[in-house]
Structures are given as structure tokens and as C-alpha cells.
Design a protein around this motif. Structure first.
Motif, mmCIF file in Angstrom:
data_model
loop_
_atom_site.group_PDB
_atom_site.id
_atom_site.type_symbol
_atom_site.label_atom_id
_atom_site.label_comp_id
_atom_site.label_asym_id
_atom_site.label_seq_id
_atom_site.Cartn_x
_atom_site.Cartn_y
_atom_site.Cartn_z
ATOM 1 N N GLU A 136 -1.458 12.333 -5.921
ATOM 2 C CA GLU A 136 -0.576 12.773 -4.517
ATOM 3 C C GLU A 136 -0.012 11.482 -3.873
ATOM 4 N N THR A 137 1.280 11.521 -3.362
ATOM 5 C CA THR A 137 1.806 10.344 -2.392
ATOM 6 C C THR A 137 2.394 10.919 -1.411
ATOM 7 N N LEU A 168 -1.727 1.410 4.461
ATOM 8 C CA LEU A 168 -0.452 1.517 3.759
ATOM 9 C C LEU A 168 -0.079 0.161 3.382
ATOM 10 N N GLU A 169 -0.391 -0.908 4.320
ATOM 11 C CA GLU A 169 0.006 -2.357 3.944
ATOM 12 C C GLU A 169 -0.896 -2.991 2.785
ATOM 13 N N THR A 170 -2.104 -2.746 2.654
ATOM 14 C CA THR A 170 -2.938 -3.210 1.546
ATOM 15 C C THR A 170 -3.659 -2.305 0.632
ATOM 16 N N GLY A 171 -3.675 -0.921 0.762
ATOM 17 C CA GLY A 171 -4.144 -0.220 -0.395
ATOM 18 C C GLY A 171 -5.708 -0.148 -0.453
ATOM 19 N N ILE A 172 -6.235 -0.909 0.646
ATOM 20 C CA ILE A 172 -7.839 -0.962 0.580
ATOM 21 C C ILE A 172 -8.496 0.629 0.626
ATOM 22 N N GLN A 243 -16.116 8.762 10.310
ATOM 23 C CA GLN A 243 -15.321 9.042 11.466
ATOM 24 C C GLN A 243 -13.677 8.506 10.899
ATOM 25 N N LEU A 244 -13.655 7.277 10.283
ATOM 26 C CA LEU A 244 -12.290 6.790 9.856
ATOM 27 C C LEU A 244 -11.836 7.840 8.880
ATOM 28 N N GLN A 245 -12.719 8.411 8.104
ATOM 29 C CA GLN A 245 -12.253 9.591 6.965
ATOM 30 C C GLN A 245 -11.127 10.376 7.641
ATOM 31 N N LYS A 246 -11.826 11.040 8.730
ATOM 32 C CA LYS A 246 -11.080 12.163 9.508
ATOM 33 C C LYS A 246 -9.673 11.669 10.077
ATOM 34 N N VAL A 247 -9.582 10.170 10.224
ATOM 35 C CA VAL A 247 -8.122 9.771 11.185
ATOM 36 C C VAL A 247 -6.775 10.350 10.330
ATOM 37 N N THR A 248 -6.782 9.972 9.197
ATOM 38 C CA THR A 248 -5.357 10.511 8.562
ATOM 39 C C THR A 248 -5.183 11.785 8.571
ATOM 40 N N ALA A 249 -6.396 12.593 8.153
ATOM 41 C CA ALA A 249 -6.090 14.001 8.252
ATOM 42 C C ALA A 249 -5.919 14.638 9.661
ATOM 43 N N LYS A 250 -6.435 14.173 10.541
ATOM 44 C CA LYS A 250 -6.042 14.464 11.990
ATOM 45 C C LYS A 250 -4.412 14.567 12.344
ATOM 46 N N THR A 266 -5.012 9.098 -0.278
ATOM 47 C CA THR A 266 -3.565 9.429 -0.480
ATOM 48 C C THR A 266 -2.575 8.272 -0.038
ATOM 49 N N LEU A 267 -2.936 7.584 1.153
ATOM 50 C CA LEU A 267 -2.556 6.314 1.691
ATOM 51 C C LEU A 267 -2.539 5.339 0.725
ATOM 52 N N ARG A 268 -3.558 5.212 0.167
ATOM 53 C CA ARG A 268 -3.972 4.140 -0.992
ATOM 54 C C ARG A 268 -2.943 4.358 -1.927
#
Length: 321
Positions: A136-137, A168-172, A243-250, A266-268
Motif C-alpha cells: 500500500e502506498t 516521506l523524505e527519508t523512509g526511516i 504516540q508517534l504511531q498515531k500521528v499519520t492515522a490521525k 505506508t509513508l515509508r
């Protein structure tokens, strides 16, 4: 008639040690020894919790089915039945079952190598075959919607935008982002030092001008805090992995993005897809993403490379019809 000596030596001691180790040791005792060794090796807290969670899931199954919790009495049949239970009663996905099997395999391999058990029920035990799902992307339109969702007039909005832009810039990885310290951001060199890596090999990832500008802005707003971590809460404590895990979903929910799971992973994947489509080579991609092997990088290239489509335009048999 001579009396036999009372003190056990050599092979006799081995017999006793085997008995003490393998016949009496409980599942819990085995886990305790395994985890102590894992901590000595410096495994991450996240990895330790993974082993505890998945191995204890197997222990609960053994207890529920009234199987023995003596570690040497766990046999291959118990693994087979555990898999059937996960498939039929719990309806778990293949990928979830394999995640559990990997943890159990690591435990029993350790116990066998250290001679705590005489037989390894996980020896050459195969993982379940799974169909490779499509990765998924996010589309460019969805990316714009996602990155436009944070309220940029708030500190948390600026912070979350910076976090998503950095992925998105680094894929970390998520865990890698959570471990970044302020001093790891090398704006002058256009790099970020990644210390909290999956394979313990630290690396630098490059960042370009747009990312550097946003980091300068965020660092100024962040100011000085008691914590050295890059991403902080409004209480000036380090943001945790969860906490960071919830950011993109939010923000995916705020942007009303449908048909794709909005997550850091998904951003990675999106970073990898866009990099391949823009001509990134496998070696550069492997180094930036921090993969220890080429396997996943090849998956990205096979899925997203436009080179095959370009070549097909030239040799398509239909061109001559």
C-alpha cells in the motif's frame, strides 16, 4: 568390596545437568533465562516485548489445552495444534501466525543451543506460505491531502507535519524516528544520524532543502527542553513510539483519505515507491532504508520501476499490428 565414590564427575555431572535443565525447567523459567540473555546482547526494549508477548501467547495456549508447561515436554505436535488453533478458532492472518512462530522458534533455538532441552520442536519448522500482498502506498493527491491536514498555526501541527515530512523524505522506520535526538540533525551537512536502528548498524540519511527548512522552523519552535529527543509533546517530554504511531492515522482521518491505511509504514513504502519511480538505484535505496538484505528493495523495484513499462512500449508485439 570397594565403595563407589560419592562425588559425581565428568559425564556423570552432564547427566545431572541435563536432568536439571531439561526435565524440570518450566516454561516461565526458560523465558527468564532467554530474556536475560537477550538483554545482555543489547536487544531493544521493543524486541524484548515482542518475544514476551508472542511466547506468552503460546504458553497461554498450552495452559488452556492442559498441556505440560515443562519446557522439555513441549513437542512438535503442540506447535502444529497451536497453528490450527490460530487458523480455525482465532482466524488469525498468515502474517500474524508467522510473527508468533518466529518468536517461538528463536526461544527454542536458544534453549537447544544452550542444552536446556534435548530436542528442539522448532528445528527446521517451516513458516506458513503467504501470498505477497500488494504494498500500500499513497498517491500524490493523497499525500497533499495528508500534509495539508495539520493545523500549522499550532505547535503540535508543526511538529506532526515535520514528522510526516521526515518519513516521506527519508523512509526511516517509526522506531528510528522516535530515537532521533536534536544533535542527530545535521542541517549543515544535509543529513540525519539514525541511531535507533533495527539491525544495530547506525547510518546517516540525506535530507534536501525543503526538509531542512521545515526542520529549522520546527527546531526554533521546539526550543530547549529537558529531553534531547527531536519530537516532543506540549509538556516538553519525548514523544514515545506509540504516540508517534498515531500521528499519520490521525491526519489520514482528518483528510478523509479512503482505500489505504494511513500509517508511518505506508509513508515509508510511499518514499520507496516515489524514489524508484524517480530513478533511485537498489544500492542507494538499501542504504537509506536500512535494509540488511536486498530482498525488500527488489520488491520495491519490481513493483514500481517504470523502466519495464518504458521498454514494453518499444517491444510490444502489438506495435506491428
Amino acid at each position: 568390596m570397594a565403595r563407589r565414590r560419592n562425588e559425581l564427575i565428568g559425564d556423570e555431572l552432564d547427566v545431572v545437568q541435563k536432568s536439571l535443565k531439561s526435565e524440570v525447567m518450566s516454561f516461565d523459567g526458560a523465558m527468564e533465562i532467554f530474556l536475560k540473555d537477550a538483554k545482555r546482547k543489547g536487544l531493544r526494549e521493543f524486541t524484548l516485548r515482542y518475544y514476551v508477548r508472542e511466547c506468552n501467547d503460546f504458553r497461554k495456549y498450552l495452559a488452556r489445552e492442559e498441556h505440560s508447561l515443562i519446557i522439555n515436554e513441549v513437542v512438535r505436535r503442540h506447535i502444529d495444534e497451536f497453528i490450527e488453533d490460530m487458523q480455525e478458532r482465532r482466524c488469525l492472518r498468515t502474517v500474524t501466525i508467522n510473527t508468533k512462530l518466529r518468536a517461538i522458534r528463536t526461544l527454542f533455538n536458544f534453549l537447544y543451543e544452550r542444552k536446556y532441552i534435548d530436542e528442539n520442536p522448532m528445528h527446521k519448522y517451516p513458516l506458513l506460505k503467504e501470498r505477497k500482498a500488494n504494498i500500500e502506498t499513497l498517491s500524490l493527491k493523497q499525500l497533499r491531502q495528508l500534509l495539508n491536514a495539520p493545523n500549522m498555526r499550532t505547535f503540535t501541527g508543526q511538529r506532526d507535519y515535520t514528522f510526516m515530512l521526515l518519513i516521506l523524505e527519508t523512509g526511516i522506520r517509526l522506531n528510528e524516528a522516535a530515537g532521533i535526538l536534536v544533535d542527530d540533525v545535521k542541517l549543515a551537512e544535509g543529513q540525519i544520524f539514525i541511531r535507533n536502528t533495527k539491525n544495530h548498524f547506525h547510518r546517516y540519511v540525506p535530507i534536501q532543502e525543503k526538509m531542512k527548512e521545515q526542520l529549522r522552523r520546527y527546531l526554533k519552535l521546539r526550543g530547549t527542553c529537558e529531553t534531547d529527543h527531536l519530537f516532543v509533546t506540549i509538556d516538553e517530554t519525548a514523544m514515545t513510539r506509540s504516540q508517534l504511531q498515531k500521528v499519520t492515522a490521525k491526519y489520514g482521518k482528518i483528510a478523509n483519505i479512503k482505500g489505504v491505511r494511513c500509517s508511518t509504514h505506508t509513508l515509508r513504502h510511499t518514499f520507496a515507491k516515489l524514489s524508484v519511480m524517480n530513478g533511485a538505484g537498489v544500492f542507494e535505496l538499501q542504504k537509506i532504508l536500512g535494509h540488511s538484505s536486498m530482498e525488500m528493495v527488489r520488491v520495491y523495484v519490481n513493483l514500481f520501476s517504470s523502466e519495464v513499462s518504458e521498454k514494453h512500449r518499444q517491444f510490444s508485439p502489438l506495435n506491428n499490428l
